[in-house]
Write a protein that holds these residues in place. Structure first.
Motif, short mmCIF file in Angstrom:
data_model
loop_
_atom_site.label_atom_id
_atom_site.label_comp_id
_atom_site.label_asym_id
_atom_site.label_seq_id
_atom_site.Cartn_x
_atom_site.Cartn_y
_atom_site.Cartn_z
N UNK A 1 10.03 -17.51 -9.38
CA UNK A 1 10.27 -17.23 -7.96
C UNK A 1 11.74 -17.00 -7.63
N UNK A 2 12.66 -17.65 -8.37
CA UNK A 2 14.09 -17.46 -8.10
C UNK A 2 14.61 -16.12 -8.58
N UNK A 3 13.94 -15.56 -9.58
CA UNK A 3 14.42 -14.32 -10.19
C UNK A 3 13.63 -13.09 -9.76
N UNK A 4 12.37 -13.30 -9.38
CA UNK A 4 11.54 -12.21 -8.88
C UNK A 4 10.77 -12.77 -7.69
N UNK A 5 10.39 -11.99 -6.78
CA UNK A 5 9.55 -12.47 -5.68
C UNK A 5 8.13 -12.65 -6.17
N UNK A 6 7.31 -13.41 -5.40
CA UNK A 6 5.93 -13.65 -5.80
C UNK A 6 5.16 -12.34 -5.97
N UNK A 7 5.38 -11.41 -5.06
CA UNK A 7 4.65 -10.15 -5.13
C UNK A 7 5.06 -9.28 -6.29
N UNK A 8 6.37 -9.08 -6.46
CA UNK A 8 6.87 -8.26 -7.56
C UNK A 8 6.46 -8.85 -8.90
N UNK A 9 6.57 -10.17 -9.03
CA UNK A 9 6.21 -10.83 -10.30
C UNK A 9 4.73 -10.67 -10.60
N UNK A 10 3.89 -10.72 -9.57
CA UNK A 10 2.45 -10.54 -9.78
C UNK A 10 2.14 -9.17 -10.36
N UNK A 11 2.76 -8.15 -9.81
CA UNK A 11 2.55 -6.78 -10.31
C UNK A 11 3.04 -6.66 -11.75
N UNK A 12 4.20 -7.24 -12.04
CA UNK A 12 4.73 -7.20 -13.40
C UNK A 12 3.81 -7.91 -14.38
N UNK A 13 3.24 -9.04 -13.96
CA UNK A 13 2.37 -9.82 -14.85
C UNK A 13 1.10 -9.05 -15.19
N UNK A 14 0.49 -8.42 -14.19
CA UNK A 14 -0.73 -7.64 -14.45
C UNK A 14 -0.41 -6.45 -15.34
N UNK A 15 0.69 -5.78 -15.08
CA UNK A 15 1.09 -4.65 -15.94
C UNK A 15 1.37 -5.11 -17.37
N UNK B 1 1.22 -12.11 -2.65
CA UNK B 1 0.71 -11.75 -3.97
C UNK B 1 -0.44 -10.76 -3.86
N UNK B 2 -1.39 -11.08 -3.00
CA UNK B 2 -2.55 -10.19 -2.81
C UNK B 2 -2.14 -8.82 -2.27
N UNK B 3 -1.30 -8.82 -1.27
CA UNK B 3 -0.90 -7.56 -0.65
C UNK B 3 -0.05 -6.71 -1.58
N UNK B 4 0.81 -7.35 -2.34
CA UNK B 4 1.67 -6.60 -3.27
C UNK B 4 0.84 -5.94 -4.37
N UNK B 5 -0.16 -6.65 -4.88
CA UNK B 5 -1.03 -6.07 -5.91
C UNK B 5 -1.84 -4.90 -5.34
N UNK B 6 -2.35 -5.08 -4.13
CA UNK B 6 -3.15 -4.01 -3.51
C UNK B 6 -2.29 -2.77 -3.27
N UNK B 7 -1.08 -2.98 -2.72
CA UNK B 7 -0.20 -1.85 -2.45
C UNK B 7 0.24 -1.16 -3.74
N UNK B 8 0.46 -1.94 -4.79
CA UNK B 8 0.86 -1.36 -6.07
C UNK B 8 -0.26 -0.49 -6.64
N UNK B 9 -1.50 -0.93 -6.46
CA UNK B 9 -2.64 -0.13 -6.93
C UNK B 9 -2.73 1.17 -6.16
N UNK B 10 -2.55 1.10 -4.84
CA UNK B 10 -2.63 2.30 -4.02
C UNK B 10 -1.49 3.28 -4.34
N UNK B 11 -0.33 2.70 -4.68
CA UNK B 11 0.84 3.55 -4.93
C UNK B 11 0.91 4.06 -6.37
N UNK B 12 -0.04 3.66 -7.21
CA UNK B 12 -0.05 4.08 -8.60
C UNK B 12 0.87 3.28 -9.50
N UNK B 13 1.40 2.14 -8.99
CA UNK B 13 2.25 1.28 -9.82
C UNK B 13 1.43 0.38 -10.74
N UNK B 14 0.15 0.29 -10.43
CA UNK B 14 -0.82 -0.37 -11.31
C UNK B 14 -1.89 0.65 -11.68
N UNK B 15 -2.13 0.80 -12.96
CA UNK B 15 -3.16 1.75 -13.39
C UNK B 15 -4.54 1.19 -13.08
#
Length: 580
Positions: A307-321, A339-353
């Motif tokens: 959490x100190x180095x990455x935000x909860x949302x950004x880290x969640x996307x990185x972990x799934x990737x 966390x939920x919103x960041x993953x959903x937005x990443x999927x919509x934006x193509x940042x998560x396959x």
């Protein structure tokens, strides 16, 4: 042809048919589950899929928050991180969560999980059986105890509605100054840790409970606590593969359902990212090299190493990737929603396959089908009351504890005679009154207790006033028991206290409640034993079976434990004294 030969041929033929039929049915069942999982995933919306990737944690406002997370955000699993007083309270809450899940659009049940390293008492300390810590089990050198402890935990967990235990700790405790693992590990010997890890998994599987080996790829050589800071491991890849990976390989070979990631940087594999966020570690090492096909779940993402180095949302996307299947979201409600919103937005934006998401969701749904969670959603409240913390379970915990107590040093001090009227002073860093009560049960003489610990920064230490009080008390007592505690290095105040008590000239036995290395700080004490009873978070759940066993050994019960770790080179792993 003789009748016996004919009978043998018939038996072999029938046995072969049975094996073939079983194999066909098993394959058909497996194919059916996989087919059903694919069908369910095909019906899911993007929001429902993202929900399956997130493990939420109930906040203090459990009902409205939990209801929203399950029915509106479709979370696929819950981490019960709070502590419940009774089995009834726990089972009722879990049943409510499953009822809400059944009312969602597809009615997909949720995984109910929790840390259960020393039994369900880690979640339900009021009633559940408190087992000795893993290092205590390691000290018994009895692999069967590991399996039986996990089976006991699984029985109690299942009765309350849990599906998933975040144990065993598969870390090899190779660093005695480890700030976060310590007595949570089975010990420093890779083979012993591997055997006991596999045995615990077998115990869980016997009762249909999923387990999770942690913390991949090994948290046993860290000098920092990842709850508070990011730690980097500099040992070679050879050391990683020979010392730290074998317990996880043993877990995989045993068919473990999940593995939890660690928030540490393994320089030999990925010098830039912690394992939780590293594709080289999760996909390259765990999936490809070790051929793990189960669920990869992250450790808590609210830990400051992340959490100190990455935000909860950004880290969640990185972990799934990177290859994780489930992100453990905890902390505040806003952190979990982020966390939920960041993953959903990443999927919509193509940042998560989409294929990466579908792969994980299908794996999660497959396990829920395998575990019959759709057919068995709710638990019987009355059964939970009967099962949790029953007499048989507590007796097993006591046997393990008795076999774990390790006598490390004894200069003709022990055992104390319980039949005399000699008085005993019990001094302890924690739980002094409870320990003294056990002494009263086994000895005839007067017993006085004094708790010396006072908070000093992040550690417990002893004030000079407390030392003076203890020394004055000791003058009028016949024998002294001093219980020290450390999670890594023992504090100077405790060292001074033990040494001053030893100088009085009366029989003194020191007992470590946590890290067994305490004797390094006071090597001249006349008698010393280790209990492995308390970890870093000693105040959360006491382990009375361990200190009660130590008291019994002090007063004559045979010490049976062997050190699972080396103490300062003077006392090797496997060392342990007996009484003459």
């Amino acid at each position: 042809m003789k009748r016996r030969q004919i009978a043998l041929l018939v038996f072999v033929a029938v046995s072969t048919i049975v094996v073939i039929v079983y194999s066909l049915n098993s394959n058909a069942s497996k194919e059916s589950i996989e087919h059903n999982a694919k069908e369910i995933v095909a019906k899911m919306t993007d929001k429902e899929k993202i929900g399956q990737l997130v493990m939420y944690t109930p906040t203090n406002e459990t009902d409205p928050f939990s209801k929203s997370m399950i029915k509106e955000y479709f979370v696929g699993s819950a981490l019960l991180n709070r502590r419940y007083e009774t089995a009834v309270e726990t089972a009722k809450f879990i049943n409510q969560l499953q009822q809400w899940a059944s009312e969602s659009r597809l009615g997909i049940p949720i995984f109910i999980s929790g840390d259960m390293e020393y039994g369900v008492a880690q979640r339900v300390p009021g009633e559940a059986t408190v087992l000795p810590r893993q290092m205590a089990i390691g000290a018994t050198q009895n692999v069967e105890y590991a399996e039986r402890a996990a089976k006991l935990t699984a029985i109690e967990a299942k009765a309350m509605g849990f599906h998933w235990s975040f144990s065993p700790v598969a870390d090899v405790n190779s660093n005695p100054l480890n700030a976060v693992i310590g007595v949570r590990s089975f010990g420093e010997d890779t083979n012993l840790v591997s055997e006991m890890t596999a045995a615990e998994i077998k115990g869980y599987q016997s009762e249909g409970i999923a387990s999770s080996a942690k913390h991949f790829p090994g948290h046993g050589d860290t000098g920092f606590d990842t709850h508070f800071t990011l730690s980097t491991i500099s040992y070679s890849e050879e050391v990683l593969r020979e010392v730290h990976l074998p317990p996880f390989k043993a877990a995989i070979d045993q068919g473990i359902e999940s593995i939890m990631t660690s928030h540490i940087i393994i320089q030999a594999i990925d010098p830039d990212l912690p394992a939780t966020l590293s594709k080289k570690v999760l996909t390259g090492l765990l999936r490809n090299d070790l051929d793990f096909q189960g669920i990869i779940v992250t450790d808590a993402m609210v830990m400051e190493a992340i959490s100190k180095n990455w935000g909860a949302g950004e880290a969640a996307v990185m972990a799934i990737n990177a290859g994780a299947d489930i992100v453990m979201a905890n902390g505040s409600a806003s952190d979990q929603l982020d966390t939920l919103n960041s993953l959903f937005q990443a999927l919509q934006a193509g940042k998560l396959e989409r294929s990466r998401i579908d792969e994980s969701v299908e794996r999660i749904i497959t396990y829920k089908l395998k575990m019959n969670m759709f057919e068995h959603r709710l638990v019987d409240i009355d059964n939970a009351t009967e099962v949790v913390g029953n007499k048989e379970h507590k007796e097993l915990a006591e046997r393990i504890a008795m076999d774990s107590v390790t006598l490390v040093k004894n200069d003709n001090i022990l055992p104390f005679d319980p039949q005399t009227e000699e008085s005993t002073l019990v001094v302890s860093m924690a739980y002094a009154d409870q320990i003294a009560e056990t002494v009263r049960k086994v000895s005839k003489g007067k017993v006085i207790s004094f708790q010396v610990a006072r908070a000093k920064g992040e550690k417990l230490d002893v004030t000079q006033d407390s030392i003076n009080t203890v020394i004055n008390l000791a003058q009028s007592m016949d024998r002294i028991m001093i219980f020290t505690y450390s999670d890594r290095e023992i504090t100077q105040g405790q060292i001074d206290l033990v040494n001053k008590l030893s100088d009085i000239g009366k029989p003194v036995v020191a007992v470590s409640l946590g890290n067994p290395n305490d004797i390094v700080g006071y090597p001249d004490v006349a008698a010393y034993m280790a209990t492995y009873a308390l970890d870093t978070w000693y105040w959360l759940t006491p382990v009375p079976v361990s200190w009660e066993s130590a008291v019994r050994v002090i007063f004559g019960s045979e010490p049976k434990g062997k050190l699972p770790v080396t103490i300062d080179g003077n006392y090797p792993q496997g060392f342990g004294l007996s009484y003459p």
